[in-house]
Design an enzyme around this catalytic site. Structure first.
Site: not given
Length: 508
Positions: A60, A175, A38
């Site tokens: 991502k 997040m 990641d």
């Protein structure tokens, strides 16, 4: 691999600092055939992979095209079905907002064996590095971890904001930078005290970590003013106020200082890690690359193996390691040096020898060729056979002085140093450095060559030199040496940098 092939390992890489990855994670990375990783996986962990391992980026990034989760699942099944040892390396913990559960479901449905290796999640690590305990005997007996970035395909939020507002403990939001204004409004609207302490931690456990604290009603504005950006976690609850007393990271002696390490890439890691532990934001700017000389290594090993020398001189840690490597290729070890005088130009070279089982007999007080030559001449080198094992660009002073004193000198070139190319990102990072460290004259020369006309040497950076030869090279190239190590090795360089960082800047 410490585990069967044909198994997919869902591995937590931890919160960002590679030192916080588990031993099991490091073990699996080092043995994997395929690693799917990641965006927030620290590069230092990937450096542990085998040279022939296949590394596949499936990260991502907010606002950018990314690999769909369905494609990631397909790749895991494909490689697992092929009987390969597969590591799916995910930031934090794979089962904490990492979609590891979905990947495990896909593997189970396909009949692929898998193992889950937990990692330290950012919701614990980032607050801890900011001096905020998420639970506390007096302040919080419960903690809730919440994602502020839900699946956009959902018709409505799955979060019960009224329940979260009433939660009797610490709230940790992942997040949530963009959602911070709405998050704070929802909590206050649900009944949470608008004056309750809150904090946002950016890049927790990573170099450049920043923390903003404010009452809940003002934390979004404070984060915006400080230009806080992802990755970040938000902590809401009385424990956030403890940061005022427990902010330990900011007490590190090099916190807030950006230090450039110019050593060769293979050697920079240990120095970079040490500086990072002292709180520095370290940028690796490898100015040189070490290129071994197989012919020179074989020649040096042959002289030692035939016992065709009485004295062995080593003029750098690289030379010490390469000579021992060359002896090992001939199934020889430190014992072959028995009866010979082993001379090291300085404590760094002596330490490299000691790591390979050799104790240097001669280590001059100053790490320069003149001092080493003088020590050997004082010991009576006349009539002795001397092997000088060195870099191709080393000065000729040592063999010349020993020959003048009556020694028979053989010179073996073990390696050469060549210039590394620096990319735009490295140049940009160097431009912001507070300190630039140099561990050899070649690192100075090649860095200045690499900069060329593309960029000037950073005006505000203080030059830290490992010793007088390196300092002389820097001055010859127009640099002002602010700090020179008293001990001419990495330990001495770090000590000198720490002393300088602790000295108040003169008034302007």
């Amino acid at each position: 691999m410490s585990g069967p092939a044909g198994v997919v390992y869902l591995v937590g890489a931890g919160p960002g600092d590679p030192g916080l990855a588990t031993l099991r994670a490091a073990e699996l990375i080092a043995a994997a055939d395929v690693i799917l990783y990641d965006r927030l996986v620290p590069p230092a962990l990937l450096d542990r992979a085998r040279p022939d391992a296949e590394l596949v980026y499936v990260g991502k990034e907010p606002g950018r095209p990314s690999v769909p989760q369905e494609e990631i699942n397909r790749l895991l099944i494909k490689h697992g079905s092929a009987g390969r040892a597969v590591v799916r390396l995910k930031g934090g913990d794979p089962f904490v907002f990492g979609r590891g559960g979905e990947e495990a479901e896909a593997l189970a449905e396909a009949g692929i064996r898998f193992e889950v290796v937990p990692g330290i999640t950012a919701g614990i690590a980032a607050p801890a590095h900011a001096g905020i305990p998420v639970t506390h005997r007096d302040e919080a007996s419960a903690v809730a971890f919440v994602t502020a970035h839900e699946d956009p395909a959902k018709d409505e939020s799955a979060l019960d904001w009224a329940a979260l507002a009433a939660f009797p403990g610490t709230l940790v939001f992942y997040m949530g930078v963009r959602a911070l204004p709405a998050l704070a409004r929802a909590l206050v609207g649900g009944g949470r005290d608008p004056r309750e302490p809150a904090a946002v931690v950016e890049r927790g456990t990573l170099p450049g970590q920043r923390t903003v604290t404010a009452p809940l009603e003002a934390v979004a504005a404070a984060a915006e003013e400080a230009q806080i950006r992802p990755p970040a976690v938000t902590i809401v609850g009385p424990v956030a106020a403890l940061r005022e007393r427990l902010a330990w990271l900011e007490q590190a002696p090099l916190f807030g200082r950006r230090v450039a390490v110019t050593r060769a890439r293979a050697q920079a890691g240990a120095l970079a890690a040490r500086l990072a532990r002292l709180g520095a934001e370290v940028v690796e700017i490898p100015a040189i690359r070490i290129v071994p000389s197989p012919d020179g290594m074989r020649a040096a090993a042959a002289i030692v193996a035939r016992r065709a020398c009485d004295v062995v001189c080593l003029t750098s840690p690289n030379g010490a390691e390469l000579l021992m490597d060359a002896l090992a290729e001939q199934d020889l070890d430190a014992r072959v040096l028995a009866g010979m005088v082993v001379a090291a130009i300085g404590p760094g070279t002596a330490a490299a020898l000691r790591a390979r089982g050799v104790r240097a007999d001669v280590v001059p007080a100053r790490s320069i060729a003149e001092s080493l030559a003088a020590e050997l001449i004082d010991r009576g080198v006349a009539g002795q056979r001397v092997l000088v094992a060195r870099a191709s660009e080393a000065r000729d002073l040592l063999p010349r002085e020993l020959e003048r004193a009556g020694a028979s000198v053989s010179v073996a070139t073990l390696y050469e140093t060549v210039r590394e190319r620096l990319g735009p990102e490295q140049l940009a990072e160097l431009a912001q450095a507070d300190y630039v460290t140099f561990t050899s004259s070649s690192t100075v020369r090649f860095l200045i060559e690499a900069l060329g006309e593309a960029a000037p040497f950073p005006a505000r950076a203080r030059v830290v030199s490992i010793g007088p030869v390196t300092s002389e090279a820097a001055r010859d190239l127009g640099l002002e040496v602010a700090v020179e190590a008293e001990r001419h090795d990495v330990d001495g360089l770090v000590e000198a940098l720490l002393r300088d960082a602790a000295t108040p800047a003169p008034a302007r």
